[in-house]
Design an enzyme around this catalytic site. Structure first.
Site, PDB file in Angstrom:
ATOM      1  N   ARG A  73      -9.261  14.948   3.613  1.00  0.00           N
ATOM      2  CA  ARG A  73      -8.143  14.509   2.237  1.00  0.00           C
ATOM      3  C   ARG A  73      -9.659  15.546   0.942  1.00  0.00           C
ATOM      4  O   ARG A  73     -10.782  16.069   1.230  1.00  0.00           O
ATOM      5  CB  ARG A  73      -8.535  13.566   1.540  1.00  0.00           C
ATOM      6  CG  ARG A  73      -8.483  12.749   0.589  1.00  0.00           C
ATOM      7  CD  ARG A  73      -8.732  11.557   0.136  1.00  0.00           C
ATOM      8  NE  ARG A  73      -8.010  10.650   0.824  1.00  0.00           N
ATOM      9  CZ  ARG A  73      -8.737   9.045   1.624  1.00  0.00           C
ATOM     10  NH1 ARG A  73      -9.625   8.656   1.252  1.00  0.00           N
ATOM     11  NH2 ARG A  73      -7.751   8.526   2.031  1.00  0.00           N
ATOM     12  N   ARG A 142     -15.108   8.526  -6.075  1.00  0.00           N
ATOM     13  CA  ARG A 142     -14.116   8.776  -4.967  1.00  0.00           C
ATOM     14  C   ARG A 142     -13.126  10.175  -6.163  1.00  0.00           C
ATOM     15  O   ARG A 142     -13.666  10.279  -7.173  1.00  0.00           O
ATOM     16  CB  ARG A 142     -13.307   8.559  -4.369  1.00  0.00           C
ATOM     17  CG  ARG A 142     -13.857   7.656  -3.142  1.00  0.00           C
ATOM     18  CD  ARG A 142     -13.113   6.908  -2.498  1.00  0.00           C
ATOM     19  NE  ARG A 142     -13.886   5.835  -1.287  1.00  0.00           N
ATOM     20  CZ  ARG A 142     -13.156   5.615  -0.381  1.00  0.00           C
ATOM     21  NH1 ARG A 142     -11.501   5.855  -0.761  1.00  0.00           N
ATOM     22  NH2 ARG A 142     -13.365   4.958   0.805  1.00  0.00           N
ATOM     23  N   LYS A 208     -16.609   1.703  -1.931  1.00  0.00           N
ATOM     24  CA  LYS A 208     -15.928   3.042  -2.760  1.00  0.00           C
ATOM     25  C   LYS A 208     -15.646   3.193  -4.294  1.00  0.00           C
ATOM     26  O   LYS A 208     -15.957   1.406  -4.622  1.00  0.00           O
ATOM     27  CB  LYS A 208     -14.734   3.656  -2.380  1.00  0.00           C
ATOM     28  CG  LYS A 208     -13.408   2.129  -2.305  1.00  0.00           C
ATOM     29  CD  LYS A 208     -12.648   2.482  -1.011  1.00  0.00           C
ATOM     30  CE  LYS A 208     -11.607   0.891  -1.485  1.00  0.00           C
ATOM     31  NZ  LYS A 208      -9.801   1.609  -0.501  1.00  0.00           N
ATOM     32  N   LYS A 210     -13.550   3.585  -7.806  1.00  0.00           N
ATOM     33  CA  LYS A 210     -12.411   4.643  -8.885  1.00  0.00           C
ATOM     34  C   LYS A 210     -12.354   5.148  -9.498  1.00  0.00           C
ATOM     35  O   LYS A 210     -12.354   4.112 -10.902  1.00  0.00           O
ATOM     36  CB  LYS A 210     -11.008   4.212  -7.631  1.00  0.00           C
ATOM     37  CG  LYS A 210     -11.009   4.269  -6.232  1.00  0.00           C
ATOM     38  CD  LYS A 210      -9.841   3.790  -5.580  1.00  0.00           C
ATOM     39  CE  LYS A 210     -10.246   3.750  -4.277  1.00  0.00           C
ATOM     40  NZ  LYS A 210      -8.537   3.124  -3.264  1.00  0.00           N
ATOM     41  N   CYS A 435       2.520   3.973   2.045  1.00  0.00           N
ATOM     42  CA  CYS A 435       1.372   4.344   2.666  1.00  0.00           C
ATOM     43  C   CYS A 435       1.221   4.812   4.212  1.00  0.00           C
ATOM     44  O   CYS A 435       2.760   4.907   4.597  1.00  0.00           O
ATOM     45  CB  CYS A 435      -0.265   2.982   3.328  1.00  0.00           C
ATOM     46  SG  CYS A 435       0.795   2.130   4.467  1.00  0.00           S
ATOM     47  N   CYS A 441      -3.443   5.793  11.338  1.00  0.00           N
ATOM     48  CA  CYS A 441      -4.428   4.575  10.582  1.00  0.00           C
ATOM     49  C   CYS A 441      -4.762   3.720  11.223  1.00  0.00           C
ATOM     50  O   CYS A 441      -3.944   2.867  12.069  1.00  0.00           O
ATOM     51  CB  CYS A 441      -3.484   4.068   9.185  1.00  0.00           C
ATOM     52  SG  CYS A 441      -4.263   3.373   8.154  1.00  0.00           S
ATOM     53  N   CYS A 480      -0.660  -2.494   6.116  1.00  0.00           N
ATOM     54  CA  CYS A 480      -1.680  -3.856   5.997  1.00  0.00           C
ATOM     55  C   CYS A 480      -2.051  -4.286   4.482  1.00  0.00           C
ATOM     56  O   CYS A 480      -1.331  -3.545   3.575  1.00  0.00           O
ATOM     57  CB  CYS A 480      -2.683  -3.226   6.829  1.00  0.00           C
ATOM     58  SG  CYS A 480      -4.213  -2.403   5.507  1.00  0.00           S
ATOM     59  N   CYS A 484      -3.490   0.119  -0.774  1.00  0.00           N
ATOM     60  CA  CYS A 484      -3.144   2.264  -0.142  1.00  0.00           C
ATOM     61  C   CYS A 484      -1.690   2.204  -1.511  1.00  0.00           C
ATOM     62  O   CYS A 484      -2.129   3.356  -2.192  1.00  0.00           O
ATOM     63  CB  CYS A 484      -3.702   2.701   0.675  1.00  0.00           C
ATOM     64  SG  CYS A 484      -5.367   2.783   1.492  1.00  0.00           S
TER      65      CYS A 484
END
Length: 561
Positions: A73, A142, A208, A210, A435, A441, A480, A484
């Site tokens: 990424r 991120r 994480k 953001k 996603c 994944c 899931c 995302c």
């Protein structure tokens, strides 16, 4: 007595600032994988180890290891890509990756299917294109996302600069990235300086982090899904500052009510001069107070809810050294992207293109009985384009800053390669995202990206039946509950439970400021379509003037938390 660190926190502490044994693992020719510990550290470098789940059973039968590969990424603050970078990234996708380039829901590119021996050459080439992958994943700040509304171009440049400033300021200081991937090369690097992480410390953040910047009246970045959201306040063409939102986050776990999505809380206003100090203070508080024992509860949203919003803001102000001003008034119209040609205030043009699930590759689109050569078409456009490309958080692309004389050539290339501005699509298709999910994944419980092309025509048939084809409705699919694709902010969302089964969630608003709720759990496609058929019919017949589908559901239907 100090409590012992959890295994992951100990791994970070012992990693020598994210080095681990990644280099040794890359050099091992006997496996296509690296160790589990090194994969956890590799995330900080912008990559995940994955395997093709479609091949797992067959390879197991053949006594072969899984078909390992890596996702990479990029870190592209604000989603801005030059034509030269586009061509370099496209070349990498064709040389090393599978299924082209992919625009993510965080406004950047991912490359999937890169095998281990090609991992270092790919990361090196991304850096040669004047981009990076460091901190695109991992327990750090991120990718910083930023609104990309071309008709606000008088202020967009200044706001985009803030995205870049924040991205640069919160980069990790470790030299590990440059040692492993760039053979120690870094122009601005002073080898005489002692190595340290003055902000993050040796264990970095608990999870994480953001940051997103939105420019009213459009919330195309879903600013309330961010740990820190900055809502630009612009008056008479001047950026006065930002409303500060904290504590947004989308992740949850099925069957665990102690985990949940949360929209950010607007806690005040900061001037441009105060922005970095305010965001840094939030990050420091999360670093020091966030849960490091149980990762399920380690995001900022749980820290705020545990401490209390008022107490957290008091700590923030004390640390920043100033009091937040009252939040300024603002209005969001939608969290959608916009398609077609728009003229900016600088007399240059911008073209919004719809990209299904953000997947840029050359493939037949059976649902429309057409062929879309996305990868080839945009490569040809990049060869003649003199402006920029802007990636969006809704997985689309804007060809930005086009001279009027170049529009005809770009239109011809779009037509030749079967690309689409999205203007002829149903409003639901225009506002749908998904996603990656299966097969790469490791968290996916159900299909998402591969299911969307099958689902959309069936849902469009329902829209046509009820006269709603051109009514804007947001649809998001997730394989899931981790979020995302930001499904919890969609008017209609499917969240994967198992192959072919989803939770149907309804009732978010079109502005991205209200969460949806579960309407039906663990249902299959026939149940999904039957339920939506009934609800869309009622919406068409009973809605109030200008009432969105999510608002109608919230007003008339019982939904669970």
């Amino acid at each position: 007595m100090t409590a012992p660190l959890s295994p992951l926190e100990q791994l970070k502490a012992d990693s020598r600032l994210l080095r681990g044994t990644i280099q040794e693992g890359l050099a091992d020719p006997l496996t296509g994988a690296i160790s589990e510990d090194d994969n956890k550290l590799l995330k900080f470098h912008g990559s995940y180890q994955q395997d093709d789940r479609d091949l797992r059973d067959e390879r197991r039968k053949q006594k072969l290891e899984p078909a390992y590969s890596f996702m990479i990424r990029a870190r592209l603050a604000g989603g801005v890509v030059s034509p030269a970078q586009w061509l370099a990234f496209d070349d990498l996708a064709r040389q090393y990756a599978g299924r082209g380039l992919r625009i993510t829901t965080r406004q950047t590119f991912q490359w999937h299917g890169v095998i281990k021996r090609n991992l270092k050459p790919t990361l090196r080439a991304i850096n040669d294109a004047l981009a990076t992958t460091i901190a695109a994943c991992g327990d750090v700040n991120r990718q910083v996302v930023c609104s990309v509304n071309p008709w606000l171009s008088n202020t967009h440049a200044e706001i985009a600069q803030w995205a870049q400033k924040l991205s640069d300021y919160f980069l990790p200081k470790t030299r590990a990235y440059h040692e492993i991937w760039l053979d120690g090369e870094k122009v601005e690097f002073n080898a005489a300086e002692p190595e340290a992480e003055p902000l993050y410390g040796p264990t970095y953040l608990p999870r994480k982090f953001k940051i997103g910047i939105a420019v009213p009246p459009f919330n195309d970045v879903d600013v309330f899904a961010q740990d820190v959201g900055l809502i630009a306040i612009v008056n008479n063409g001047k950026l006065e500052g930002f409303n500060l939102s904290i504590g947004g986050g989308m992740g949850a776990s099925h069957g665990d009510a102690t985990t949940y999505p949360r929209v950010g809380s607007v806690v005040g206003f900061v001037t441009p001069e105060q922005v970095i100090a305010a965001v840094e203070s939030v990050m420091i508080l999360q670093r020091d107070l966030g849960n490091r024992d149980e990762r399920r509860y380690a995001r900022l949203k749980y820290t705020i809810d545990r401490i209390g919003l008022t107490a957290f803001v008091e700590k923030l102000q004390a640390l920043a050294g100033f009091t937040l001003a009252p939040a300024r008034e603002f209005t969001f119209q939608s969290n959608h992207d916009h398609y077609g040609w728009f003229k900016g205030d600088n007399d240059l043009w911008h073209l919004g293109l719809h990209v299904e699930s953000g997947r840029l590759w050359d493939a037949d689109t059976q649902a429309q009985n057409t062929q879309r050569l996305w990868q080839t078409g945009l490569r040809e456009i990049a060869k003649i384009h003199t402006g920029e490309f802007l990636l969006t958080c809704n997985q689309n692309v804007v060809i930005a800053n086009v001279k009027n004389a170049d529009r005809k050539r770009i239109n011809a290339l779009i037509k030749k390669h079967g690309l689409n501005t999205g203007e002829t699509f149903s409003a639901l298709r225009q506002h749908s995202i998904a996603c990656v999910a299966l097969p790469t994944c490791g968290l996916a419980m159900a299909e998402s990206e591969r299911y969307l092309p099958e689902l959309l025509p069936k849902m469009e048939a329902l829209l046509d039946k009820h006269g709603l084809r051109n009514t804007p409705i947001t649809l998001r699919l997730s394989g899931c509950p981790n979020g995302c694709s930001r499904p919890y902010l969609a008017e209609i969302a499917l969240v994967g439970r198992a192959p072919g089964r989803y939770d149907l969630r309804l009732g978010a608003n079109a502005q991205g400021s209200r969460l949806n709720r579960i309407y039906a759990e663990n249902i299959d496609e026939p149940q999904i379509l039957a339920t939506l058929d009934e609800l869309l019919g009622r919406y068409a017949a009973e809605r109030a003037s200008n009432e969105g589908f999510g608002d109608f559901i919230a007003r008339t239907q019982e939904v669970t938390a």
